[in-house]
Design a protein around this motif. Sequence first.
Motif, PDB file in Angstrom:
ATOM      1  N   LEU A 168      38.687 104.584  80.659  1.00 29.89           N
ATOM      2  CA  LEU A 168      39.844 103.722  80.397  1.00 29.89           C
ATOM      3  C   LEU A 168      39.626 102.722  79.271  1.00 29.89           C
ATOM      4  O   LEU A 168      40.592 102.273  78.644  1.00 29.89           O
ATOM      5  CB  LEU A 168      40.216 102.953  81.667  1.00 29.89           C
ATOM      6  N   GLU A 169      38.392 102.329  79.044  1.00 23.81           N
ATOM      7  CA  GLU A 169      38.125 101.276  78.080  1.00 23.81           C
ATOM      8  C   GLU A 169      37.487 101.843  76.818  1.00 23.81           C
ATOM      9  O   GLU A 169      36.547 102.630  76.899  1.00 23.81           O
ATOM     10  CB  GLU A 169      37.193 100.228  78.698  1.00 23.81           C
ATOM     11  N   PRO A 170      37.977 101.435  75.666  1.00 24.37           N
ATOM     12  CA  PRO A 170      37.350 101.879  74.412  1.00 24.37           C
ATOM     13  C   PRO A 170      35.972 101.255  74.285  1.00 24.37           C
ATOM     14  O   PRO A 170      35.828 100.053  74.096  1.00 24.37           O
ATOM     15  CB  PRO A 170      38.303 101.353  73.337  1.00 24.37           C
ATOM     16  N   SER A 171      34.932 102.038  74.431  1.00 21.08           N
ATOM     17  CA  SER A 171      33.586 101.487  74.461  1.00 21.08           C
ATOM     18  C   SER A 171      32.608 102.489  73.882  1.00 21.08           C
ATOM     19  O   SER A 171      32.758 103.701  74.050  1.00 21.08           O
ATOM     20  CB  SER A 171      33.180 101.140  75.902  1.00 21.08           C
ATOM     21  N   SER A 172      31.609 101.969  73.204  1.00 24.27           N
ATOM     22  CA  SER A 172      30.521 102.818  72.696  1.00 24.27           C
ATOM     23  C   SER A 172      29.266 102.580  73.517  1.00 24.27           C
ATOM     24  O   SER A 172      28.157 102.683  73.015  1.00 24.27           O
ATOM     25  CB  SER A 172      30.251 102.489  71.224  1.00 24.27           C
ATOM     26  N   GLU A 173      29.450 102.240  74.804  1.00 21.06           N
ATOM     27  CA  GLU A 173      28.323 101.922  75.675  1.00 21.06           C
ATOM     28  C   GLU A 173      28.339 102.835  76.900  1.00 21.06           C
ATOM     29  O   GLU A 173      28.596 102.398  78.019  1.00 21.06           O
ATOM     30  CB  GLU A 173      28.384 100.450  76.090  1.00 21.06           C
ATOM     31  N   PRO A 174      28.082 104.125  76.717  1.00 26.37           N
ATOM     32  CA  PRO A 174      28.177 105.073  77.829  1.00 26.37           C
ATOM     33  C   PRO A 174      27.006 104.966  78.801  1.00 26.37           C
ATOM     34  O   PRO A 174      25.957 104.408  78.503  1.00 26.37           O
ATOM     35  CB  PRO A 174      28.184 106.436  77.123  1.00 26.37           C
ATOM     36  N   LEU A 175      27.224 105.566  79.952  1.00 25.80           N
ATOM     37  CA  LEU A 175      26.289 105.514  81.067  1.00 25.80           C
ATOM     38  C   LEU A 175      25.389 106.745  81.095  1.00 25.80           C
ATOM     39  O   LEU A 175      25.825 107.856  80.778  1.00 25.80           O
ATOM     40  CB  LEU A 175      27.086 105.444  82.372  1.00 25.80           C
ATOM     41  N   GLU A 235      22.341  86.163  77.342  1.00 26.15           N
ATOM     42  CA  GLU A 235      23.265  87.273  77.136  1.00 26.15           C
ATOM     43  C   GLU A 235      24.191  87.414  78.343  1.00 26.15           C
ATOM     44  O   GLU A 235      23.755  87.413  79.484  1.00 26.15           O
ATOM     45  CB  GLU A 235      22.477  88.562  76.924  1.00 26.15           C
ATOM     46  N   ASN A 236      25.476  87.513  78.069  1.00 25.08           N
ATOM     47  CA  ASN A 236      26.474  87.630  79.135  1.00 25.08           C
ATOM     48  C   ASN A 236      27.436  88.749  78.758  1.00 25.08           C
ATOM     49  O   ASN A 236      28.152  88.651  77.765  1.00 25.08           O
ATOM     50  CB  ASN A 236      27.224  86.305  79.294  1.00 25.08           C
ATOM     51  N   LYS A 237      27.430  89.802  79.537  1.00 29.56           N
ATOM     52  CA  LYS A 237      28.295  90.942  79.250  1.00 29.56           C
ATOM     53  C   LYS A 237      29.503  91.000  80.172  1.00 29.56           C
ATOM     54  O   LYS A 237      30.164  92.032  80.260  1.00 29.56           O
ATOM     55  CB  LYS A 237      27.492  92.238  79.340  1.00 29.56           C
ATOM     56  N   SER A 238      29.796  89.893  80.846  1.00 28.51           N
ATOM     57  CA  SER A 238      30.971  89.852  81.704  1.00 28.51           C
ATOM     58  C   SER A 238      32.231  90.009  80.868  1.00 28.51           C
ATOM     59  O   SER A 238      32.350  89.452  79.772  1.00 28.51           O
ATOM     60  CB  SER A 238      31.027  88.528  82.473  1.00 28.51           C
ATOM     61  N   ALA A 239      33.176  90.756  81.404  1.00 24.47           N
ATOM     62  CA  ALA A 239      34.431  90.978  80.686  1.00 24.47           C
ATOM     63  C   ALA A 239      35.348  89.772  80.761  1.00 24.47           C
ATOM     64  O   ALA A 239      36.181  89.562  79.882  1.00 24.47           O
ATOM     65  CB  ALA A 239      35.145  92.209  81.248  1.00 24.47           C
ATOM     66  N   ILE A 240      35.187  88.966  81.825  1.00 24.74           N
ATOM     67  CA  ILE A 240      36.091  87.841  82.028  1.00 24.74           C
ATOM     68  C   ILE A 240      35.310  86.598  82.447  1.00 24.74           C
ATOM     69  O   ILE A 240      34.177  86.686  82.912  1.00 24.74           O
ATOM     70  CB  ILE A 240      37.174  88.163  83.093  1.00 24.74           C
ATOM     71  N   ASP A 241      35.952  85.445  82.261  1.00 26.86           N
ATOM     72  CA  ASP A 241      35.437  84.163  82.723  1.00 26.86           C
ATOM     73  C   ASP A 241      36.475  83.581  83.673  1.00 26.86           C
ATOM     74  O   ASP A 241      37.638  83.421  83.292  1.00 26.86           O
ATOM     75  CB  ASP A 241      35.219  83.235  81.521  1.00 26.86           C
ATOM     76  N   VAL A 242      36.085  83.305  84.916  1.00 23.51           N
ATOM     77  CA  VAL A 242      37.011  82.698  85.861  1.00 23.51           C
ATOM     78  C   VAL A 242      37.099  81.207  85.553  1.00 23.51           C
ATOM     79  O   VAL A 242      36.100  80.488  85.615  1.00 23.51           O
ATOM     80  CB  VAL A 242      36.563  82.915  87.316  1.00 23.51           C
ATOM     81  N   ARG A 268      36.074  89.643  76.239  1.00 17.60           N
ATOM     82  CA  ARG A 268      36.013  90.700  75.236  1.00 17.60           C
ATOM     83  C   ARG A 268      37.271  91.544  75.282  1.00 17.60           C
ATOM     84  O   ARG A 268      38.032  91.534  76.254  1.00 17.60           O
ATOM     85  CB  ARG A 268      34.784  91.581  75.447  1.00 17.60           C
ATOM     86  N   ALA A 269      37.483  92.278  74.225  1.00 19.57           N
ATOM     87  CA  ALA A 269      38.656  93.144  74.127  1.00 19.57           C
ATOM     88  C   ALA A 269      38.429  94.443  74.883  1.00 19.57           C
ATOM     89  O   ALA A 269      37.299  94.917  75.023  1.00 19.57           O
ATOM     90  CB  ALA A 269      38.961  93.446  72.659  1.00 19.57           C
ATOM     91  N   GLY A 270      39.514  95.011  75.406  1.00 18.39           N
ATOM     92  CA  GLY A 270      39.474  96.359  75.945  1.00 18.39           C
ATOM     93  C   GLY A 270      39.139  96.486  77.405  1.00 18.39           C
ATOM     94  O   GLY A 270      39.094  97.602  77.930  1.00 18.39           O
ATOM     95  N   ALA A 271      38.888  95.385  78.119  1.00 17.27           N
ATOM     96  CA  ALA A 271      38.500  95.488  79.528  1.00 17.27           C
ATOM     97  C   ALA A 271      39.705  95.803  80.401  1.00 17.27           C
ATOM     98  O   ALA A 271      40.781  95.235  80.238  1.00 17.27           O
ATOM     99  CB  ALA A 271      37.851  94.190  79.988  1.00 17.27           C
ATOM    100  N   ARG A 272      39.520  96.716  81.344  1.00 19.70           N
ATOM    101  CA  ARG A 272      40.554  97.018  82.338  1.00 19.70           C
ATOM    102  C   ARG A 272      40.001  97.079  83.754  1.00 19.70           C
ATOM    103  O   ARG A 272      40.725  96.836  84.711  1.00 19.70           O
ATOM    104  CB  ARG A 272      41.245  98.353  82.009  1.00 19.70           C
ATOM    105  N   VAL A 273      38.726  97.402  83.900  1.00 19.79           N
ATOM    106  CA  VAL A 273      38.121  97.548  85.221  1.00 19.79           C
ATOM    107  C   VAL A 273      37.281  96.304  85.506  1.00 19.79           C
ATOM    108  O   VAL A 273      36.250  96.075  84.879  1.00 19.79           O
ATOM    109  CB  VAL A 273      37.250  98.816  85.297  1.00 19.79           C
ATOM    110  N   ALA A 312      44.746  96.703  78.589  1.00 20.72           N
ATOM    111  CA  ALA A 312      43.434  96.229  78.153  1.00 20.72           C
ATOM    112  C   ALA A 312      43.520  94.777  77.700  1.00 20.72           C
ATOM    113  O   ALA A 312      44.532  94.329  77.158  1.00 20.72           O
ATOM    114  CB  ALA A 312      42.910  97.105  77.019  1.00 20.72           C
ATOM    115  N   THR A 313      42.448  94.047  77.926  1.00 16.07           N
ATOM    116  CA  THR A 313      42.421  92.624  77.589  1.00 16.07           C
ATOM    117  C   THR A 313      42.248  92.407  76.090  1.00 16.07           C
ATOM    118  O   THR A 313      41.718  93.249  75.366  1.00 16.07           O
ATOM    119  CB  THR A 313      41.265  91.925  78.313  1.00 16.07           C
TER     120      THR A 313
END
Length: 733
Positions: A168-175, A235-242, A268-273, A312-313
């Motif tokens: 769902l998210e445009p990312s170049s960081e696959p698992l 380093e913080n890879k969280s998609a959102i900040d509460v 960051r841009a593109g987050a949905r999950v 997407a965010t």
Amino acid sequence: MRLSIGLLIATLAAGTQNSPPAGSGEILAQLSNIHLDKKQTYNIRDITLRRDALSIALNRGTIAFLEPIMGKVTGAVFIGSGEVVAIPPDAVEKQQVFKFTGSPVLNEPFQAAFFRFTDGTYEEIMKEYAQHAAEDVSEEEAAQFLPWEQIVRDRSDVMKYRILADFLEPSSEPLFLSDLRGEKTGWFEVLYDPRLVEEVAIVKFHDSGLGSVADLWASFNRRSEVRNPEAVAHENKSAIDVLSYDIDATISDVQLDAQATMRLKAVRAGARVLSFDISRFLRVSSVTLDSGDPVPFYQHDENTLTIILQRATEPGQEITLRLAYSGEAIAKRGSSMFYVGDRGPWYPSPGNQDGATFNLTFHYPAAYTLVATGSELREWDEAGRRHSTWKSDGEFPIAGFNLGDFKIVADEAPPLPIYVCVNSDVGAENLLKDLRATINYFSGLFGPYPYSRLTVSPFPLSYPQTWPALVGLQSESQFLVTELARTHELAHQWFGNQVGWSSYRDQWIAEGFAHYAGAMYMENKYPDATRFREILDEARARLLEQGADGSIWLGHRLASTVTPDGYTQTLPNKGTWVVHMLRMLMREDGAPNPDAGFLKMVREFLEAYRGKLASTWDLKRIAEKYMTSSMDVREDKKLDWFFDEWVFGTGIPTYTLDYQVMPAQSGFVVQGTIKQSEVANHFIMSVPVYADNDFLGRVVIGDEDGTFRFNVKTRPARVVLDPKGTVLAKAVN
């Protein structure tokens, strides 16, 4: 908790409560009901998959791929002969791998593997396959995979939300994840996931009566980052900040019914999950946007909630989510004490120390009293129930409450009102005086108390619980007498709440400074007693009894199936000694305030990171500003040597003294040698030498024995090492 394995645990089986947005529903349905692809079974040999520090050799065997999801293959099963190699990048992680496998390097043959991936693994294997002479798959070889159909289905939920994010998210960081059946170790997993702060992990799961328990054999940054750990410490890879929480909660015995409004900002841009921690005893019934539009969500068995955004965010975008949830998340002790305890978060939390503002409203039985984090704005009775509202003093890393049949005894003298929840008045006034004295003492040492009030409440478990402005101590029978525990928890208002930890690796700072602050209070309150010395001796004894569980930089990873008490025994006790040694190295005996440099260092650290998350490197950098000349053992103005040995290392040395006293022209000469043993050759420390009660100087012992020569006016009766106990050592002779 920003730990690599966190997302693995967070993605266990879930049940759907809402229809997902267009596209994701079909993806999830296929991920949940995936099968082996009977058309894609191949005999392979001599294929090696390299993912950063991981190398997986598929020497010879048969591989069956999973059915494609939206045209993309996301997994495979391999049966045959293989080998995995992983070389951890530092001594800390090498020691951990050794702890679980008996070798500092993972080098394990395996006979079977289950892969999940969203990278180019499928294409890579097929390319290699095409370059070898193809061998037909026999019926017997194909039949090996029949039992795997059920295994694949059983495990289909384990990573499906992580895989969904890559769809769902445009990312170049696959698992890339591989579950391997090792010849000696049994099943374990290796992981490379660029979405995680520590991208590489090696983990083994154990089934227990309470669910799955993970031993994290290794977790570290990828190669491009590992050479400069200080650079990625924040380093913080969280998609959102509460940004804020508004929670309205009704408590009826052990039942909690709540509505929470979360205001988020996209990082960051593109987050949905999006993933949140929430107690497994609470079930979410709805999630909506501020507009009222429903938001799809999935709740997991392991304290996790996944929310899928329709769009997407964009960076900086603010989103408001409203959640309704309920369940028996409150534990009960006896007939009159209620608490959340270890049942998981009672509100959806992003799972890290980042702060948010809290506005809390509670409705509860009128017979009870409730205390919570922050300042109480209002309390009233209505419709047969009691109600109260609470507001945080700025951003809090966490919020909590206690409820029970107790009354509040108060000391509301400025500048800080103090409240104590008790069942009787016996000892309450003395406790208030002690609390006031402790806060005044700590404020003098560390700076002003961080919040507008302090509430102390009984907490009916074997461990205390501390939130901003609210301290829960063990049951009231111990509550009035456990002075060190009480002062330790009060110190957490500065160390842990005012200043949080950047990652789990830095939690030792909060625990070490809080415990040592409690010891300093005891030293100040009982100057003629031996209590301070006893605290340090007890900490050393526990460390020696426990053995080398690992570096305190490992945080909660010290607790494992191999060392169940590793965290509780090692972190506070070793942390206490680290802080004590820093204080003693900075100490200037004979000065009006011998601890002036140490206290300036601590106050600067607390002020610099007020409301922020601090790392071990941040503490080291500030400590270096207050180094004394005797601390500069490498003559580089750095404390690398100290942190390498005492924070990242596990060694505890033994020192042996050999000396002689000789007449000299103006008195006597004391000269000798100090030998260091039971640590590595590179271990270095500065050890004080005394003649009777007179300090002669510090001697550096490292790669070579420490030699010294001091002039004294009178012949000493004896020469001793470190009689005041300033160095953590097994023995000093």
